[in-house]
Design an enzyme around this catalytic site. Structure first.
Site, PDB file in Angstrom:
ATOM      1  N   ASN A 127       0.823  -1.209   0.000  1.00 63.19           N
ATOM      2  CA  ASN A 127       0.000   0.000   0.000  1.00 63.19           C
ATOM      3  C   ASN A 127       0.856   1.258   0.000  1.00 63.19           C
ATOM      4  OD1 ASN A 127      -2.034  -1.824   0.181  1.00 63.19           O
ATOM      5  ND2 ASN A 127      -2.492  -1.463   2.341  1.00 63.19           N
ATOM      6  N   VAL A 128       0.365   2.271  -0.700  1.00 61.82           N
ATOM      7  CA  VAL A 128       1.113   3.524  -0.813  1.00 61.82           C
ATOM      8  C   VAL A 128       0.484   4.619   0.047  1.00 61.82           C
ATOM      9  CG1 VAL A 128       1.866   2.947  -3.164  1.00 61.82           C
ATOM     10  CG2 VAL A 128      -0.201   4.336  -2.864  1.00 61.82           C
ATOM     11  N   HIS A 144       5.873  -0.644  -2.742  1.00 57.69           N
ATOM     12  CA  HIS A 144       5.375   0.047  -3.944  1.00 57.69           C
ATOM     13  C   HIS A 144       5.439   1.572  -3.791  1.00 57.69           C
ATOM     14  CE1 HIS A 144       2.951  -3.744  -5.365  1.00 57.69           C
ATOM     15  NE2 HIS A 144       4.258  -3.851  -5.564  1.00 57.69           N
ATOM     16  N   CYS A 172      10.841  20.367  -9.534  1.00 59.50           N
ATOM     17  CA  CYS A 172      11.849  20.225  -8.486  1.00 59.50           C
ATOM     18  C   CYS A 172      12.408  21.598  -8.091  1.00 59.50           C
ATOM     19  CB  CYS A 172      12.970  19.322  -9.009  1.00 59.50           C
ATOM     20  SG  CYS A 172      14.358  19.145  -7.887  1.00 59.50           S
ATOM     21  N   CYS A 175      16.464  21.432  -9.130  1.00 64.31           N
ATOM     22  CA  CYS A 175      16.969  21.438 -10.513  1.00 64.31           C
ATOM     23  C   CYS A 175      15.925  21.861 -11.536  1.00 64.31           C
ATOM     24  CB  CYS A 175      17.554  20.067 -10.873  1.00 64.31           C
ATOM     25  SG  CYS A 175      16.294  18.828 -11.257  1.00 64.31           S
ATOM     26  N   SER A 214      -4.791  -9.482  -3.235  1.00 61.89           N
ATOM     27  CA  SER A 214      -5.282 -10.455  -4.217  1.00 61.89           C
ATOM     28  C   SER A 214      -4.170 -11.400  -4.642  1.00 61.89           C
ATOM     29  CB  SER A 214      -5.867  -9.730  -5.427  1.00 61.89           C
ATOM     30  OG  SER A 214      -4.900  -8.874  -5.991  1.00 61.89           O
TER      31      SER A 214
HETATM   32  C1  BJW Z   1     -10.140  -7.427   1.975  1.00 61.83           C
HETATM   33  C2  BJW Z   1     -10.997  -6.452   2.426  1.00 61.83           C
HETATM   34  C3  BJW Z   1     -11.137  -6.356   3.812  1.00 61.83           C
HETATM   35  C4  BJW Z   1     -10.996  -6.292   0.304  1.00 61.83           C
HETATM   36  N1  BJW Z   1     -10.465  -7.183   4.606  1.00 61.83           N
HETATM   37  N2  BJW Z   1      -9.494  -8.250   2.767  1.00 61.83           N
HETATM   38  C5  BJW Z   1       3.521 -11.459 -16.362  1.00 61.83           C
HETATM   39  C6  BJW Z   1       3.707 -12.445 -15.405  1.00 61.83           C
HETATM   40  C7  BJW Z   1       4.278 -12.150 -14.179  1.00 61.83           C
HETATM   41  C8  BJW Z   1       4.682 -10.856 -13.863  1.00 61.83           C
HETATM   42  C9  BJW Z   1       4.468  -9.882 -14.811  1.00 61.83           C
HETATM   43  C10 BJW Z   1       3.909 -10.189 -16.040  1.00 61.83           C
HETATM   44  N3  BJW Z   1       3.852  -9.028 -16.752  1.00 61.83           N
HETATM   45  C11 BJW Z   1       4.342  -8.013 -15.998  1.00 61.83           C
HETATM   46  C12 BJW Z   1       4.728  -8.519 -14.806  1.00 61.83           C
HETATM   47  C13 BJW Z   1       5.308  -7.785 -13.663  1.00 61.83           C
HETATM   48  C14 BJW Z   1       4.265  -6.925 -12.969  1.00 61.83           C
HETATM   49  C15 BJW Z   1       3.098  -7.804 -12.514  1.00 61.83           C
HETATM   50  O1  BJW Z   1       3.131  -8.457 -11.492  1.00 61.83           O
HETATM   51  N4  BJW Z   1       2.000  -7.813 -13.253  1.00 61.83           N
HETATM   52  C16 BJW Z   1       0.881  -8.688 -12.908  1.00 61.83           C
HETATM   53  C17 BJW Z   1      -0.394  -7.854 -12.796  1.00 61.83           C
HETATM   54  C18 BJW Z   1       0.811  -9.804 -13.902  1.00 61.83           C
HETATM   55  N5  BJW Z   1       4.932  -6.354 -11.815  1.00 61.83           N
HETATM   56  C19 BJW Z   1       5.661  -5.262 -11.934  1.00 61.83           C
HETATM   57  O2  BJW Z   1       5.733  -4.647 -12.992  1.00 61.83           O
HETATM   58  C20 BJW Z   1       6.429  -4.847 -10.714  1.00 61.83           C
HETATM   59  N6  BJW Z   1       7.782  -4.650 -11.089  1.00 61.83           N
HETATM   60  C21 BJW Z   1       8.535  -5.689 -11.478  1.00 61.83           C
HETATM   61  O3  BJW Z   1       8.155  -6.839 -11.411  1.00 61.83           O
HETATM   62  O4  BJW Z   1       9.757  -5.322 -11.979  1.00 61.83           O
HETATM   63  C22 BJW Z   1      10.477  -6.331 -12.732  1.00 61.83           C
HETATM   64  C23 BJW Z   1       9.714  -6.691 -14.014  1.00 61.83           C
HETATM   65  C24 BJW Z   1       9.158  -5.701 -14.799  1.00 61.83           C
HETATM   66  C25 BJW Z   1       8.460  -6.040 -15.977  1.00 61.83           C
HETATM   67  C26 BJW Z   1       8.304  -7.379 -16.354  1.00 61.83           C
HETATM   68  C27 BJW Z   1       8.840  -8.360 -15.525  1.00 61.83           C
HETATM   69  C28 BJW Z   1       9.555  -8.018 -14.353  1.00 61.83           C
HETATM   70  C29 BJW Z   1       5.913  -3.541 -10.167  1.00 61.83           C
HETATM   71  C30 BJW Z   1       4.518  -3.689  -9.654  1.00 61.83           C
HETATM   72  C31 BJW Z   1       4.007  -2.356  -9.177  1.00 61.83           C
HETATM   73  C32 BJW Z   1       2.514  -2.463  -8.877  1.00 61.83           C
HETATM   74  N7  BJW Z   1       2.018  -1.199  -8.572  1.00 61.83           N
HETATM   75  C33 BJW Z   1       0.593  -1.074  -8.267  1.00 61.83           C
HETATM   76  C34 BJW Z   1       0.058   0.280  -8.720  1.00 61.83           C
HETATM   77  C35 BJW Z   1       0.710   1.426  -8.057  1.00 61.83           C
HETATM   78  C36 BJW Z   1      -0.075   2.633  -8.450  1.00 61.83           C
HETATM   79  C37 BJW Z   1      -0.562   3.368  -7.218  1.00 61.83           C
HETATM   80  O5  BJW Z   1      -0.924   2.777  -6.203  1.00 61.83           O
HETATM   81  O6  BJW Z   1      -0.596   4.553  -7.320  1.00 61.83           O
HETATM   82  O7  BJW Z   1       0.406  -1.295  -6.855  1.00 61.83           O
HETATM   83  S1  BJW Z   1      -0.477  -2.262  -9.013  1.00 61.83           S
HETATM   84  C38 BJW Z   1      -1.610  -2.339  -7.706  1.00 61.83           C
HETATM   85  O8  BJW Z   1      -1.669  -3.736  -7.338  1.00 61.83           O
HETATM   86  C39 BJW Z   1      -0.961  -1.563  -6.531  1.00 61.83           C
HETATM   87  C40 BJW Z   1      -1.053  -2.592  -5.420  1.00 61.83           C
HETATM   88  O9  BJW Z   1      -0.063  -2.367  -4.447  1.00 61.83           O
HETATM   89  C41 BJW Z   1      -0.908  -3.920  -6.156  1.00 61.83           C
HETATM   90  C42 BJW Z   1      -1.455  -5.102  -5.398  1.00 61.83           C
HETATM   91  O10 BJW Z   1      -2.831  -4.983  -5.218  1.00 61.83           O
HETATM   92  P1  BJW Z   1      -3.495  -5.507  -3.871  1.00 61.83           P
HETATM   93  O11 BJW Z   1      -2.986  -4.769  -2.726  1.00 61.83           O
HETATM   94  O12 BJW Z   1      -3.409  -6.982  -3.816  1.00 61.83           O
HETATM   95  O13 BJW Z   1      -5.019  -5.016  -4.087  1.00 61.83           O
HETATM   96  P2  BJW Z   1      -6.198  -5.724  -4.868  1.00 61.83           P
HETATM   97  O14 BJW Z   1      -7.224  -4.706  -5.132  1.00 61.83           O
HETATM   98  O15 BJW Z   1      -5.719  -6.496  -6.024  1.00 61.83           O
HETATM   99  O16 BJW Z   1      -6.760  -6.802  -3.837  1.00 61.83           O
HETATM  100  C43 BJW Z   1      -7.406  -6.427  -2.646  1.00 61.83           C
HETATM  101  C44 BJW Z   1      -7.641  -7.682  -1.831  1.00 61.83           C
HETATM  102  O17 BJW Z   1      -8.185  -7.316  -0.585  1.00 61.83           O
HETATM  103  C45 BJW Z   1      -8.656  -8.648  -2.484  1.00 61.83           C
HETATM  104  O18 BJW Z   1      -8.130  -9.976  -2.410  1.00 61.83           O
HETATM  105  C46 BJW Z   1      -9.900  -8.522  -1.610  1.00 61.83           C
HETATM  106  O19 BJW Z   1     -10.630  -9.742  -1.505  1.00 61.83           O
HETATM  107  C47 BJW Z   1      -9.309  -8.139  -0.290  1.00 61.83           C
HETATM  108  N8  BJW Z   1     -10.163  -7.333   0.561  1.00 61.83           N
HETATM  109  N9  BJW Z   1     -11.532  -5.783   1.328  1.00 61.83           N
HETATM  110  C48 BJW Z   1      -9.682  -8.144   4.030  1.00 61.83           C
HETATM  111  N10 BJW Z   1     -11.982  -5.431   4.340  1.00 61.83           N
HETATM  112 ZN    ZN Z   2      15.625  17.754  -9.287  1.00 62.29          ZN
END
Ligand code: BJW
Ligand code: ZN
Length: 265
Positions: A127-128, A144, A172, A175, A214
């Site tokens: 989380n951010v 993240h 910035c 710069c 998720s």
């Molecule tokens: C409750 C509840 C309650 C609800 N109580 N529970 C193909 C295969 C494998 C990997 C890749 C691929 N293609 C690309 C990739 C890499 C990619 C990736 O993983 N993509 C997948 C989607 C396939 N990853 C990246 O690019 C990462 N970097 C990286 O790997 O670098 C090397 C690399 C690069 C490129 C290719 C290969 C390698 C960086 C990932 C950055 C993700 N950033 C985000 C967005 C930021 C924007 C912002 O916030 O401003 O971060 S994505 C978004 O998802 C956000 C979250 O942190 C992240 C995870 O989501 P989260 O937290 O799980 O939320 P939800 O909504 O998905 O789920 C909520 C859950 O809560 C649910 O399960 C509900 O049931 C539950 N819930 N209420 C308890 N009350």
């Molecule tokens: Zn700067």
């Protein structure tokens, strides 16, 4: 006016959509987790958007998630920012305004208290929103990034910025180059220090808690198998089943703000 500003986001907390009475086995499972925690010296926690959903912060996926209304590649990628930094900053301004009104909930508070309970306790959050630190957690890797930090696209300097709204486009002070949110977007690498610290915590813990994610975004999606392979007892707390559910030792369904404080009863 940009498209997301015109989109009315329906955000209805899940607990208001349906009521879930915990099954009998819930209590037994809760006792098992407490027994494991009682024996543990080292606990590692991975959290996702679900823990902050109970504070009113929208999740990403699912019926009410952000990605239902906004396409990730248009807003959360370096390509999107290069194409239209104003659009991306307007989206972040909207989210900053929303998050600024939210407070940590009992699940955040209970995790902060866990730091004092265990010899080693490390919290890895995707989380951010900064709500874990706001609740008092100090041993945190925000893998993240953080929506309240900005980074210069020229000199790379990272600074805290809590302006709501932030003047668009921000530049910035040192710069003059364009500032961007200090957040890890799709296709970007995570901070190597965060990854190293997280890997160490996953390999050395006796209990791992996975709360409200998720489990589909890498590298965090690979954290449960790392802890499991190292011998940890791995527990998932989530409203719904996830890809992690089949892998973990115990999966409890429910709201984070109800389940997490009970772990420390
Ligand atoms: C409750 C509840 C309650 C609800 N109580 N529970 C193909 C295969 C494998 C990997 C890749 C691929 N293609 C690309 C990739 C890499 C990619 C990736 O993983 N993509 C997948 C989607 C396939 N990853 C990246 O690019 C990462 N970097 C990286 O790997 O670098 C090397 C690399 C690069 C490129 C290719 C290969 C390698 C960086 C990932 C950055 C993700 N950033 C985000 C967005 C930021 C924007 C912002 O916030 O401003 O971060 S994505 C978004 O998802 C956000 C979250 O942190 C992240 C995870 O989501 P989260 O937290 O799980 O939320 P939800 O909504 O998905 O789920 C909520 C859950 O809560 C649910 O399960 C509900 O049931 C539950 N819930 N209420 C308890 N009350
Ligand atoms: Zn700067």
């Amino acid at each position: 006016m940009t498209s997301f500003l015109l989109t009315k986001v329906r955000y209805t907390p899940r607990h208001r959509q349906r009521s879930r009475r915990p099954p009998m086995s819930h209590d037994r499972n809760m006792d098992t987790i407490k027994a494991k925690l009682a024996q543990a010296r080292s606990v590692t926690v991975l959290t996702g958007a679900g823990i902050s959903a109970d504070s009113g912060v929208p999740t990403f996926r699912g019926a009410d998630g952000l990605w239902r209304n906004f396409r990730p590649e248009e807003l959360a990628s370096p390509e999107a920012f290069a194409r239209d930094p104003r659009l991306v900053w307007e989206w972040y301004n909207w989210r900053r305004g929303l998050i600024a009104t939210k407070r940590p909930n009992p699940a955040h508070v209970a995790l902060a208290a866990m730091e004092r309970r265990f010899e080693h306790c490390w919290l890895i959050t995707q989380n951010v929103d900064g709500l874990h630190r706001a609740a008092g957690s100090e041993n945190v890797s925000e893998i993240h990034g953080n929506i309240w930090r900005v980074r210069c696209t020229g000199c790379g300097e990272v600074t805290e910025n809590r302006e709501v709204p932030i003047p668009i486009l921000p530049h910035c002070g040192a710069c003059g180059a364009l500032l961007r949110p200090h957040i890890v977007w799709f296709g970007e690498s995570l901070d190597p220090d965060d990854l190293e610290r997280s890997a160490a915590a996953l390999r050395s813990c006796q209990v791992m808690l996975i709360i409200g994610t998720s489990g589909v975004v890498y590298p965090a999606a690979s954290f449960a198998p790392i802890a499991k392979a190292a011998g940890a007892f791995v527990v998932e707390l989530n409203l719904d089943p996830t890809p992690n559910s089949g892998l973990v030792d115990l999966s409890l369904q429910g709201r984070a703000k109800d389940l997490v404080p009970r772990l420390l009863d």
